[in-house]
Scaffold this motif. Structure first.
Motif, PDB file in Angstrom:
ATOM      1  N   HIS A  40      -4.009  -0.898  -9.284  1.00  0.00           N
ATOM      2  CA  HIS A  40      -2.851  -1.505  -9.935  1.00  0.00           C
ATOM      3  C   HIS A  40      -2.771  -0.907 -11.326  1.00  0.00           C
ATOM      4  O   HIS A  40      -3.755  -0.935 -12.070  1.00  0.00           O
ATOM      5  CB  HIS A  40      -2.979  -3.032 -10.021  1.00  0.00           C
ATOM      6  CG  HIS A  40      -1.702  -3.696 -10.405  1.00  0.00           C
ATOM      7  ND1 HIS A  40      -1.294  -3.815 -11.720  1.00  0.00           N
ATOM      8  CD2 HIS A  40      -0.729  -4.248  -9.647  1.00  0.00           C
ATOM      9  CE1 HIS A  40      -0.129  -4.431 -11.746  1.00  0.00           C
ATOM     10  NE2 HIS A  40       0.242  -4.705 -10.509  1.00  0.00           N
ATOM     11  N   MET A  43      -4.372  -9.855  -6.672  1.00  0.00           N
ATOM     12  CA  MET A  43      -3.234 -10.353  -5.911  1.00  0.00           C
ATOM     13  C   MET A  43      -1.946  -9.662  -6.351  1.00  0.00           C
ATOM     14  O   MET A  43      -1.624  -9.640  -7.535  1.00  0.00           O
ATOM     15  CB  MET A  43      -3.093 -11.873  -6.094  1.00  0.00           C
ATOM     16  CG  MET A  43      -4.303 -12.660  -5.609  1.00  0.00           C
ATOM     17  SD  MET A  43      -4.697 -12.375  -3.879  1.00  0.00           S
ATOM     18  CE  MET A  43      -3.312 -13.148  -3.098  1.00  0.00           C
ATOM     19  N   THR A  44      -1.249  -9.072  -5.394  1.00  0.00           N
ATOM     20  CA  THR A  44       0.058  -8.485  -5.655  1.00  0.00           C
ATOM     21  C   THR A  44       1.112  -9.377  -4.998  1.00  0.00           C
ATOM     22  O   THR A  44       0.798 -10.177  -4.116  1.00  0.00           O
ATOM     23  CB  THR A  44       0.159  -7.060  -5.093  1.00  0.00           C
ATOM     24  OG1 THR A  44      -0.089  -7.096  -3.690  1.00  0.00           O
ATOM     25  CG2 THR A  44      -0.845  -6.135  -5.779  1.00  0.00           C
ATOM     26  N   GLY A  45       2.337  -9.236  -5.450  1.00  0.00           N
ATOM     27  CA  GLY A  45       3.402 -10.068  -4.900  1.00  0.00           C
ATOM     28  C   GLY A  45       4.761  -9.458  -5.151  1.00  0.00           C
ATOM     29  O   GLY A  45       4.890  -8.246  -5.354  1.00  0.00           O
ATOM     30  N   ASP A  46       5.770 -10.309  -5.186  1.00  0.00           N
ATOM     31  CA  ASP A  46       7.146  -9.855  -5.355  1.00  0.00           C
ATOM     32  C   ASP A  46       7.391  -9.187  -6.701  1.00  0.00           C
ATOM     33  O   ASP A  46       8.375  -8.476  -6.869  1.00  0.00           O
ATOM     34  CB  ASP A  46       8.118 -11.026  -5.204  1.00  0.00           C
ATOM     35  CG  ASP A  46       8.158 -11.555  -3.781  1.00  0.00           C
ATOM     36  OD1 ASP A  46       7.750 -10.814  -2.855  1.00  0.00           O
ATOM     37  OD2 ASP A  46       8.602 -12.700  -3.593  1.00  0.00           O
ATOM     38  N   SER A  47       6.512  -9.408  -7.661  1.00  0.00           N
ATOM     39  CA  SER A  47       6.692  -8.800  -8.977  1.00  0.00           C
ATOM     40  C   SER A  47       6.012  -7.434  -9.081  1.00  0.00           C
ATOM     41  O   SER A  47       5.944  -6.858 -10.156  1.00  0.00           O
ATOM     42  CB  SER A  47       6.155  -9.734 -10.065  1.00  0.00           C
ATOM     43  OG  SER A  47       4.761  -9.903  -9.910  1.00  0.00           O
ATOM     44  N   ASP A  48       5.512  -6.904  -7.950  1.00  0.00           N
ATOM     45  CA  ASP A  48       4.836  -5.606  -7.930  1.00  0.00           C
ATOM     46  C   ASP A  48       5.553  -4.648  -6.988  1.00  0.00           C
ATOM     47  O   ASP A  48       6.187  -5.061  -6.020  1.00  0.00           O
ATOM     48  CB  ASP A  48       3.387  -5.759  -7.472  1.00  0.00           C
ATOM     49  CG  ASP A  48       2.570  -6.598  -8.440  1.00  0.00           C
ATOM     50  OD1 ASP A  48       2.383  -6.151  -9.579  1.00  0.00           O
ATOM     51  OD2 ASP A  48       2.141  -7.697  -8.043  1.00  0.00           O
ATOM     52  N   TYR A  82      -0.280   0.199  -6.815  1.00  0.00           N
ATOM     53  CA  TYR A  82       0.771  -0.740  -7.211  1.00  0.00           C
ATOM     54  C   TYR A  82       1.029  -0.674  -8.712  1.00  0.00           C
ATOM     55  O   TYR A  82       0.164  -0.280  -9.487  1.00  0.00           O
ATOM     56  CB  TYR A  82       0.363  -2.180  -6.890  1.00  0.00           C
ATOM     57  CG  TYR A  82       0.171  -2.472  -5.431  1.00  0.00           C
ATOM     58  CD1 TYR A  82       1.217  -2.994  -4.657  1.00  0.00           C
ATOM     59  CD2 TYR A  82      -1.054  -2.248  -4.814  1.00  0.00           C
ATOM     60  CE1 TYR A  82       1.036  -3.276  -3.324  1.00  0.00           C
ATOM     61  CE2 TYR A  82      -1.242  -2.525  -3.462  1.00  0.00           C
ATOM     62  CZ  TYR A  82      -0.191  -3.036  -2.732  1.00  0.00           C
ATOM     63  OH  TYR A  82      -0.361  -3.312  -1.407  1.00  0.00           O
ATOM     64  N   SER A 121       3.576  -3.179 -11.684  1.00  0.00           N
ATOM     65  CA  SER A 121       4.520  -4.284 -11.826  1.00  0.00           C
ATOM     66  C   SER A 121       5.944  -3.731 -11.869  1.00  0.00           C
ATOM     67  O   SER A 121       6.176  -2.617 -12.350  1.00  0.00           O
ATOM     68  CB  SER A 121       4.237  -5.099 -13.089  1.00  0.00           C
ATOM     69  OG  SER A 121       4.595  -4.361 -14.235  1.00  0.00           O
ATOM     70  N   LYS A 122       6.901  -4.507 -11.339  1.00  0.00           N
ATOM     71  CA  LYS A 122       8.302  -4.076 -11.316  1.00  0.00           C
ATOM     72  C   LYS A 122       8.812  -3.771 -12.716  1.00  0.00           C
ATOM     73  O   LYS A 122       9.539  -2.805 -12.925  1.00  0.00           O
ATOM     74  CB  LYS A 122       9.185  -5.143 -10.673  1.00  0.00           C
ATOM     75  CG  LYS A 122       9.148  -5.154  -9.182  1.00  0.00           C
ATOM     76  CD  LYS A 122      10.123  -6.192  -8.647  1.00  0.00           C
ATOM     77  CE  LYS A 122      10.083  -6.237  -7.145  1.00  0.00           C
ATOM     78  NZ  LYS A 122      10.991  -7.257  -6.590  1.00  0.00           N
TER      79      LYS A 122
END
Length: 138
Positions: free
Chosen positions: A44, A64-69, A81, A83-84
């Motif tokens: 990341h 932990m990655t999610g919708d903001s990555d 990864y 971040s957006k």
């Protein structure tokens, strides 16, 4: 600096979608060493905070990655990864994962090895940007 063979940048005008993240042979060798010690890995790209803006290597699933990555791709089978919000600044740039002597991020797995991962970069050509846009990558 030698890049992994499958990760060489596309040549202008070929219509290929360029890879958004590559790795040098030194980075791939270090990743193999870390894989032997820690199992499956992930990266990341840190956006600041405690460890500055550094590529951080973790055991896969421990960060932990999610919708903001955004997953930029993989290097030697290891997902990478960012971040957006940081991707918005870097989306026109190809990231090249490399290794240099020194201490890196205190949470990144390479810390005890006496080296650290480092991001080098290059700006995509106009043709590459068009290909990335057409592919929905930027």
């Amino acid at each position: 600096m030698q890049l992994e063979e499958q990760g060489r940048p596309s040549e202008s005008g070929t219509g290929d979608v360029p890879r958004q993240v590559l790795a040098t042979e030194a980075a791939i060798e270090l990743m193999a060493k870390l894989h032997g010690k820690h199992g499956e890995l992930m990266f990341h790209q840190s956006g600041g905070c405690c460890d500055g803006s550094s590529p951080m290597c973790y055991p896969r699933g421990e960060f932990m990655t999610g919708d903001s990555d955004v997953m930029l791709g993989d290097v030697a089978g290891v997902p990478f990864y960012m971040s957006k919000s940081q991707f918005e600044y870097w989306k026109h740039t190809q990231l090249i994962l490399d290794v240099v002597p020194g201490r890196g991020g205190m949470f990144s797995l390479e810390g005890p090895e006496g080296v650290r991962f480092l991001i080098r970069s290059r700006v995509f050509t106009d043709d590459e940007i068009r290909a990335l846009r057409a592919a929905g990558r930027i």
